[in-house]
Design an enzyme around this catalytic site. Structure first.
Site, PDB file in Angstrom:
ATOM      1  N   LYS A  75       0.840  -1.204   0.000  1.00 16.64           N
ATOM      2  CA  LYS A  75       0.000   0.000   0.000  1.00 16.64           C
ATOM      3  C   LYS A  75       0.872   1.249   0.000  1.00 16.64           C
ATOM      4  O   LYS A  75       1.906   1.305   0.671  1.00 16.64           O
ATOM      5  CB  LYS A  75      -0.901  -0.027   1.236  1.00 16.64           C
ATOM      6  CG  LYS A  75      -1.915   1.115   1.315  1.00 16.64           C
ATOM      7  CD  LYS A  75      -2.799   0.951   2.541  1.00 16.64           C
ATOM      8  CE  LYS A  75      -3.815   2.065   2.677  1.00 16.64           C
ATOM      9  NZ  LYS A  75      -4.695   1.881   3.850  1.00 16.64           N
ATOM     10  N   SER A 150      -9.371   2.382   2.848  1.00 15.73           N
ATOM     11  CA  SER A 150      -8.367   3.058   2.060  1.00 15.73           C
ATOM     12  C   SER A 150      -7.364   2.116   1.385  1.00 15.73           C
ATOM     13  O   SER A 150      -6.541   2.561   0.593  1.00 15.73           O
ATOM     14  CB  SER A 150      -7.607   4.046   2.957  1.00 15.73           C
ATOM     15  OG  SER A 150      -6.899   3.369   3.975  1.00 15.73           O
ATOM     16  N   SER A 174     -10.071   0.083   6.917  1.00 14.93           N
ATOM     17  CA  SER A 174      -9.438   0.278   5.614  1.00 14.93           C
ATOM     18  C   SER A 174      -8.893  -0.974   4.950  1.00 14.93           C
ATOM     19  O   SER A 174      -8.580  -0.956   3.764  1.00 14.93           O
ATOM     20  CB  SER A 174      -8.317   1.315   5.729  1.00 14.93           C
ATOM     21  OG  SER A 174      -8.844   2.603   5.885  1.00 14.93           O
TER      22      SER A 174
END
Length: 458
Positions: A75, A150, A174
C-alpha cells in the site's frame, strides 16, 4: 492452470520444489498488471526492473523462506526505500523514502518480492480509494463501482489477480471495507500484533497493518510474516497460541446490527445465512448483539480529527492548496477540539473495550456483516442512505468496522455471497485480543465449507 490463478501458498511451494522459477512468477504478474491495471488503477507504481532483479537473485539462491520468490503488493502509505511513496497526496507526489516500513522489511526478509505500490486516498483518510494524484481505483467486479478504501488498490490488485498477496492498513476499516467490496479476504490483526515503523506517533492506537489475499490460508501466511515484537515499536506483541482451536465446539455470537447499525436487506440476509453455516461446522451460534449503548462513530471521528490535525497542520499552513478540501476540513476540525476532549474519548473507548471484553467472556467469537451495503457508484464520495437511514458522515456507512479499531480487537472479512447485482458481500469474524490465529483457523473452515466464486477479470 495459469500462474496468476495459483494461491500464494501454492506459488511458494512450487518455487521451493523448483516447479516454477521466481522469474516466471514475477514475469506472469507483471504481464497481467501491464494488461489490466490501466482499467483498474490498482497499482500507482510498478517496479518491473527491481522485481525482476530480486526474482533473478531468488532463483540464483534458493531458500525455504516462507515467501521466497512470491510477489507482494504494498500500500502506498507504507515506506519503500528508493520507491516513490506518495500517501495519495500532492504534497508527497515526488517523495522517495530512504528506508522501508517494518512490514516491507519483513516481507523482503521472508523472501517476498515487492512488485509495486497500490493506490490509497490521501493519507488513508476515507473508505474509498481516489485522490488528486492518481485518480480512482475501480472495483474489478463492476468498473462503475468503488473498490472501497483506504486499502482499495491492494484489495483490487488481489481480486483481479494482479498480485497473490497485498499489504494494507486499517484505521477505521481500511482493510476490511475494500476486501468486502472486492470479494477477497482482509485481516486486521490485534492492535500492535504487526509492529509499526516509522510512524510519527508510536502511541497512536487506531491503525493496524495486515494482509489481503484471495484465500484465508494466504492471508495467514502473510500475517505470520508480518507479526511479532520489534524493538522499533514499544507496543508490539507476538502472536499467541490461543487456548481454543477451530476444532473445539466454539460458542459464537451472531450480531446483525451491533445494537445500532442500519443494514441493507440483501446484506443482512446473506450474512444471516452465512452465520447458519457455522452451525454446520459444529459450533454453537446464538443471535445476540453486544450491549453497546450507542454508535461510537463520534469517538472515532474526534480521534481521527485530532490525529490528522497534529500530523498535518504544518502541511495545511504551507501547502493548503495541495490538500483535498475534506482533508483541510478534518485538520481544522481537529485543531478546534479542546485537549480534554481526547481524554474524554479515550475514557469512552475504554468503556467500549470493557463491553466487548465482557461479551467475549461468554462467547469465543462474534459474526457480523462486514459492510452494511454492497459497493456503490464511483461518482459518490459516500452512499446517501443505508437501510433507509440517511448517511452524511465520514464513517457512518462503515458501522461494523471502526468499533474494532477503537478496541484493538482482531477482525477478518471473508466473502459470504454475491448480491443480485453480482457484487460481493462480506462476513466479519471478530474475537478477543490475541485470538488472531483462532480467527484465521475458523475463517478457513468457513471458506472450505462455503467456497466463494473467484473473479475472472479479463
Amino acid at each position: 492452470m495459469d500462474i496468476c490463478d495459483l494461491r500464494a501458498v501454492e506459488l511458494a511451494q512450487k518455487i521451493r520444489a523448483k516447479e516454477l522459477s521466481p522469474v516466471e512468477v514475477v514475469g506472469a504478474f507483471l504481464e497481467r498488471i501491464d494488461k489490466f491495471n490501466p482499467r483498474l488503477n490498482a497499482f500507482i507504481t510498478v517496479d518491473p526492473e527491481g522485481a525482476l532483479k530480486a526474482a533473478r537473485e531468488a532463483e540464483e539462491y534458493p531458500s525455504d523462506r516462507p515467501l521466497h520468490g512470491v510477489p507482494v503488493a504494498i500500500k502506498d502509505l507504507s515506506y519503500t526505500e528508493g520507491m516513490r511513496t506518495t500517501c495519495g497526496s500532492l504534497t508527497l507526489k515526488d517523495n522517495i523514502p530512504n528506508c522501508d516500513s517494518i512490514s516491507v522489511t519483513r516481507v523482503r526478509q521472508a523472501g517476498g518480492i515487492v512488485i509495486g505500490k497500490t493506490n490509497t486516498p490521501e493519507f488513508g483518510y476515507k473508505g474509498i480509494t481516489n485522490n488528486r494524484v492518481f485518480g480512482t481505483t475501480f472495483n474489478p467486479w463492476e468498473l462503475t463501482r468503488h473498490a472501497g478504501g483506504s486499502s482499495g488498490g491492494s484489495a483490487c490488485a488481489v481480486a483481479a489477480k494482479l498480485a497473490p498477496l497485498a499489504e494494507g492498513t486499517d484505521g477505521a476499516g481500511s482493510i476490511r471495507i475494500p476486501a468486502s467490496f472486492c470479494g477477497v479476504v482482509g485481516f486486521k490483526p490485534s492492535f500492535a500484533m504487526v509492529p509499526r515503523y516509522p510512524i510519527p506517533d508510536l502511541y497512536y492506537t487506531l491503525s493496524h497493518t495486515g494482509p489481503l489475499a484471495r484465500h484465508v490460508e494466504d492471508a495467514a501466511l502473510l500475517f505470520e510474516v508480518l507479526a511479532g515484537v520489534s524493538s522499533h515499536d514499544n507496543l508490539s506483541m507476538n502472536p499467541v497460541d490461543w487456548p481454543k482451536t477451530a476444532q473445539d465446539r466454539l460458542k459464537i455470537a451472531y450480531s446483525p446490527t451491533l445494537n445500532y447499525a442500519a443494514v441493507e436487506d440483501e446484506v443482512a440476509q446473506t450474512v444471516a445465512e452465512g452465520a447458519l453455516k457455522f452451525k454446520e461446522l459444529g459450533y454453537e451460534v446464538m443471535e445476540e448483539n453486544p450491549p453497546i449503548p450507542e454508535d461510537p462513530e463520534p469517538i472515532e471521528l474526534n480521534i481521527w480529527n485530532t490525529v490528522y490535525a497534529s500530523r498535518y497542520a504544518p502541511l495545511n499552513d504551507r501547502m493548503r492548496e495541495l490538500l483535498e478540501p475534506e482533508m483541510v476540513e478534518i485538520i481544522e476540525e481537529g485543531m478546534k477540539l479542546p485537549t480534554y476532549k481526547y481524554s474524554q474519548d479515550s475514557i469512552k473507548r475504554t468503556k467500549l473495550y470493557y463491553i466487548m471484553d465482557e461479551f467475549f467472556e461468554r462467547y469465543d467469537l462474534m459474526i457480523t456483516p462486514t459492510m452494511p451495503l454492497e459497493a456503490f457508484d464511483y461518482h459518490l464520495e459516500r452512499p446517501q442512505t443505508v437501510g433507509g437511514r440517511v448517511i452524511n458522515t465520514l464513517f457512518g456507512w462503515t458501522p461494523f468496522t471502526y468499533p474494532f479499531n477503537l478496541t484493538g480487537l482482531p477482525a477478518i472479512t471473508v466473502p459470504a455471497g454475491v448480491s443480485a447485482a453480482g457484487l460481493p458481500i462480506g462476513l466479519q469474524i471478530v474475537g478477543p485480543r490475541g485470538s488472531d490465529r483462532l480467527i484465521l483457523q475458523v475463517a478457513k473452515r468457513f471458506e472450505e465449507l462455503a467456497p466463494f466464486p473467484q473473479l475472472n477479470f479479463c
